[in-house]
Design a protein around this motif. Structure first.
Motif, PDB file in Angstrom:
ATOM      1  N   ALA A 195      54.828  21.563  80.485  1.00 30.96           N
ATOM      2  CA  ALA A 195      55.221  22.740  79.703  1.00 30.96           C
ATOM      3  C   ALA A 195      54.612  22.716  78.313  1.00 30.96           C
ATOM      4  O   ALA A 195      55.292  22.946  77.319  1.00 30.96           O
ATOM      5  CB  ALA A 195      56.742  22.817  79.623  1.00 30.96           C
TER       6      ALA A 195
ATOM      7  N   THR B 175      61.270  25.295  69.271  1.00 34.11           N
ATOM      8  CA  THR B 175      61.760  24.648  70.488  1.00 34.11           C
ATOM      9  C   THR B 175      61.553  23.135  70.498  1.00 34.11           C
ATOM     10  O   THR B 175      61.952  22.468  71.450  1.00 34.11           O
ATOM     11  CB  THR B 175      61.065  25.247  71.722  1.00 34.11           C
ATOM     12  OG1 THR B 175      59.659  24.990  71.645  1.00 34.11           O
ATOM     13  CG2 THR B 175      61.307  26.748  71.808  1.00 34.11           C
ATOM     14  N   TYR B 176      60.923  22.598  69.487  1.00 34.83           N
ATOM     15  CA  TYR B 176      60.674  21.158  69.444  1.00 34.83           C
ATOM     16  C   TYR B 176      60.482  20.726  67.999  1.00 34.83           C
ATOM     17  O   TYR B 176      60.440  21.555  67.080  1.00 34.83           O
ATOM     18  CB  TYR B 176      59.419  20.789  70.258  1.00 34.83           C
ATOM     19  CG  TYR B 176      58.135  21.341  69.685  1.00 34.83           C
ATOM     20  CD1 TYR B 176      57.334  20.592  68.830  1.00 34.83           C
ATOM     21  CD2 TYR B 176      57.721  22.641  69.992  1.00 34.83           C
ATOM     22  CE1 TYR B 176      56.172  21.116  68.285  1.00 34.83           C
ATOM     23  CE2 TYR B 176      56.552  23.167  69.453  1.00 34.83           C
ATOM     24  CZ  TYR B 176      55.787  22.398  68.610  1.00 34.83           C
ATOM     25  OH  TYR B 176      54.634  22.904  68.074  1.00 34.83           O
TER      26      TYR B 176
ATOM     27  N   HIS C 147      52.958  24.808  76.964  1.00 37.85           N
ATOM     28  CA  HIS C 147      52.967  26.126  76.330  1.00 37.85           C
ATOM     29  C   HIS C 147      54.060  26.248  75.281  1.00 37.85           C
ATOM     30  O   HIS C 147      53.975  27.084  74.386  1.00 37.85           O
ATOM     31  CB  HIS C 147      53.158  27.217  77.395  1.00 37.85           C
ATOM     32  CG  HIS C 147      54.474  27.143  78.105  1.00 37.85           C
ATOM     33  ND1 HIS C 147      54.682  26.318  79.199  1.00 37.85           N
ATOM     34  CD2 HIS C 147      55.663  27.768  77.866  1.00 37.85           C
ATOM     35  CE1 HIS C 147      55.932  26.452  79.604  1.00 37.85           C
ATOM     36  NE2 HIS C 147      56.548  27.312  78.824  1.00 37.85           N
ATOM     37  N   ILE C 148      55.094  25.392  75.361  1.00 36.41           N
ATOM     38  CA  ILE C 148      56.173  25.478  74.371  1.00 36.41           C
ATOM     39  C   ILE C 148      55.688  25.081  72.978  1.00 36.41           C
ATOM     40  O   ILE C 148      56.344  25.390  71.985  1.00 36.41           O
ATOM     41  CB  ILE C 148      57.383  24.596  74.758  1.00 36.41           C
ATOM     42  CG1 ILE C 148      57.011  23.109  74.650  1.00 36.41           C
ATOM     43  CG2 ILE C 148      57.898  24.949  76.139  1.00 36.41           C
ATOM     44  CD1 ILE C 148      58.204  22.205  74.705  1.00 36.41           C
TER      45      ILE C 148
ATOM     46  N   ASP D 236      55.684  27.519  70.143  1.00 36.19           N
ATOM     47  CA  ASP D 236      56.947  27.927  69.510  1.00 36.19           C
ATOM     48  C   ASP D 236      57.594  26.723  68.840  1.00 36.19           C
ATOM     49  O   ASP D 236      58.317  25.957  69.479  1.00 36.19           O
ATOM     50  CB  ASP D 236      57.890  28.518  70.557  1.00 36.19           C
ATOM     51  CG  ASP D 236      59.179  29.045  69.935  1.00 36.19           C
ATOM     52  OD1 ASP D 236      59.329  28.960  68.701  1.00 36.19           O
ATOM     53  OD2 ASP D 236      60.045  29.529  70.698  1.00 36.19           O
TER      54      ASP D 236
END
Length: 651
Positions: A363, A372-373, A365-366, A369
């Motif tokens: 993942a 999200t992390y 692609h996160i 953003d």
């Protein structure tokens, strides 16, 4: 295959011994034990197969090792190891043989990690990481990690023999569990992989594109026509040679589809196999010789082709990862913000010491953003915490050259004399300097301060040669600072201009708190400059009599006409010369104030990465290098003022 380094061999031997204990216990030995390297890749982990011979039975398991970062004098060396789960092993630069010293170092990192939690996740040494793997060590269940560590300490003190299992080459080492978090440097490298993608492009896209010039130009750029024509010429030459070679073998040749596959495979760097059943004996070997000769004779044409493909792959990588690049850039700035909020400076910030605080799996692609992390930290041994009304503790004098400044390697008493107001900003800005290099690396996949970094070993040697004499160390610092920053700014501007189009295309909209954070540094510097202007006026009675006129004057009017309007007719004595020098410094300070005001306006809206990097580096430069240390006025100009000069004289 290459021979393992001494450190890596020691780690292999350690885990081979651990494997033996897990299979046989501590008292028995196998009939034979060995570790065989089964994969070797300079850009990835090296995999080893551990083998134990016990009678007629063989026991196997695998492990992998990868050095993290480059070796830095006076600092631990880290390795990524996968054995049951991902681990980080940190080997101190100097042997640690006493348990009390080992525990004190671990306690320091625990304290810093606790200070940063929960704002920033940290991976720090835990003795339970290894002790739980020993079958004869029984740790109580149902305890918190902190309680388990206390149980480990009791075990080590009660059974001193167990201490050897935390040692490599008779020195304690640090073991950390990485879980499934991804190393930040590996994430960056994955976005800039070129070699394998170039090969794939040559094998898959080019065979179809080279039959049509418009298609070729649409893939490889409008200036690729010459490369296309050279490629067509090469292939025609290849076919002609193959036809002549086939004629010598009874006109039994290679099928057209095989020819094309063979040609582009060889250009891509592979050595393809040809099904030889239907070919005359000796023809496959002759085809190899033919193609090798063709490549050797056309090296320049092929180099041009590789450059064209390289440019296409870099462009594709960038477009594919543009949103990830923006997200990671914001995450680096968010990390700086959180460190500042917790009043901690890491002082060896670099991709090797960072991880993605989220299990990525497939993942990635996160990463686009950043909400999200977060970015976590692995190595805290150079970090320093600040507390109210307490002098900052003396941190380890170390730093990784491409991410370090002279202030990294001089002791606190010297820095306090150079920066009497506070050391705290200096340590924070060490992380800012590293962040500039990290963000540039995220965007361009290149080391920013490679040349500047090579100055650091020289600076360390010079500091050692100066001994402990404070005055000599002070003079040395101001001298090396001038050379360091001249090199750093020149290298920064050269690299920014080289990669300007790409770097400027990364436009970043900051969250409000990051805008405030960055603008706050500019406001603070602006207030310091205003105070400095007043201080310089106060020190010269000749200027004090013209205070209002100087304070209202624009920087340009000061530089162009102050000498005629204020100093005309004055005697050129030492007082006048000092006053004139002060006026030039005041004019420069006023230019910086104008520039800071314009910078704050830029930051308040979306700003491109080129500006953000130059803005951040300039804050580090002006804080760490006093203008008074540079006799040459050009040495007083920061990178942001060079690349983005003030647009107005209005204050």
């Amino acid at each position: 295959m290459h021979k393992a380094t001494a450190d890596i061999q020691s780690i292999i031997d350690y885990f081979l011994h651990l494997f033996t204990i897990q299979v046989l216990g501590p008292a028995k030995k196998p009939d034979a034990a060995e570790a065989v390297r089964i994969s070797d890749n300079s850009t990835a982990s090296t995999v080893y197969e551990l083998k134990l011979r016990i009678g007629k039975t063989d026991k196997y398991r695998r492990m992998s090792i990868l050095p993290i970062g480059e070796r830095v004098e006076s600092k631990s060396m880290c390795f990524s190891v996968i054995y049951d789960e991902p681990l980080v092993i940190k080997i101190p630069p100097h042997p640690i043989t006493e348990l009390s010293t080992y525990l004190a170092h671990i306690k320091l990192e625990h304290r810093i990690a606790k200070r940063l939690s929960p704002a920033i996740s940290c991976i720090f040494p835990r003795m339970q990481t290894i002790l739980k793997k020993l079958p004869f060590v029984r740790l109580p269940g149902g305890l918190t990690p902190e309680e388990t560590e206390n149980a480990c300490i009791a075990e080590l003190r009660g059974k001193p023999g167990v201490q050897q299992y935390l040692k490599i080459n008779n020195s304690f080492v640090y073991f950390m569990e990485l879980s499934r978090h991804g190393f930040f440097n590996q994430v960056i490298e994955s976005m800039h992989v070129v070699k394998e993608r170039m090969r794939s492009d040559i094998l898959q896209s080019m065979p179809e594109a080279f039959t049509d010039l418009p298609t070729f130009k649409s893939l490889y750029g409008k200036h690729s026509a010459r490369v296309y024509l050279d490629l067509c010429r090469l292939y025609a030459d290849f076919e002609d040679r193959v036809d002549r070679l086939s004629g010598k073998h009874g006109n039994t040749g290679v099928a057209p589809y095989q020819r094309r596959q063979w040609f582009f495979s060889r250009i891509a760097g592979f050595r393809p196999e040809i099904e030889a059943d239907d070919l005359p004996e000796g023809l496959p070997e002759k085809l190899h010789e033919l193609t090798d000769a063709l490549i050797a004779e056309n090296r320049q044409s092929l180099d041009n082709l590789y450059k064209t493909v390289h440019t296409r792959i870099q462009r594709k990588n960038f477009q594919t990862n543009r949103l990830r690049i923006k997200g990671l850039t914001i995450s680096v700035l968010e990390l700086l913000y959180r460190l500042n909020q917790q009043r901690v400076a890491i002082r060896d910030l670099k991709p090797d010491n960072m991880f993605i605080d989220r299990q990525l799996d497939a993942a990635e692609h996160i990463l686009a953003d950043p909400s999200t992390y977060g970015l976590g930290l692995i190595d805290l041994e150079t970090a320093v915490c600040f507390n109210k009304e307490e002098k900052p503790p003396q941190p380890l004098l170390a730093g990784t050259p491409p991410f370090a400044t002279p202030s990294h390697v001089f002791p606190n008493p010297i820095l306090q004399r150079l920066y009497p107001e506070s050391l705290e900003p200096i340590f924070y800005l060490q992380d800012w300097y590293a962040a500039v290099a990290i963000i540039f690396h995220i965007i361009n996949g290149r080391v920013l301060f490679a040349k500047t970094g090579r100055l650091m070993p020289e600076i360390i040697r010079a500091r050692r040669n100066a001994g402990k004499n404070p005055d000599r160390l002070l003079r040395m610092y101001t001298n090396v600072s001038g050379k360091f920053w001249k090199t750093a700014i020149a290298e920064f501007i050269e690299k920014i201009k080289r990669y300007q189009k790409r770097t400027e295309s990364v436009e970043i909209s900051f969250p409000h708190h990051l805008k405030t954070f960055l603008a706050g540094a500019a406001y603070k510097e602006k207030h310091q400059l205003e105070a400095d202007i007043r201080s310089r006026i106060n020190r010269h009675s000749f200027l004090d009599r013209r205070r209002d006129e100087i304070l209202k004057a624009s920087p340009r009017s000061l530089q162009k006409s102050i000498r005629e309007k204020i100093l005309l007719g004055s005697r050129p004595d030492s007082q006048t010369a000092d006053a004139l020098q002060a006026l030039y410094a005041i004019a420069h300070a006023k230019y910086r104030i104008v520039h800071l005001q314009e910078s704050i306006q830029r930051i308040s809206s979306a700003a491109d990465a080129c500006f953000i990097l130059s803005f951040m580096l300039e804050r580090v430069f002006y804080t760490m290098h006093s203008p008074d240390w540079s006799a040459d006025p050009s040495g007083r100009k920061g990178p942001c003022m060079t690349l983005y000069p003030p647009r107005t004289d209005k204050i």
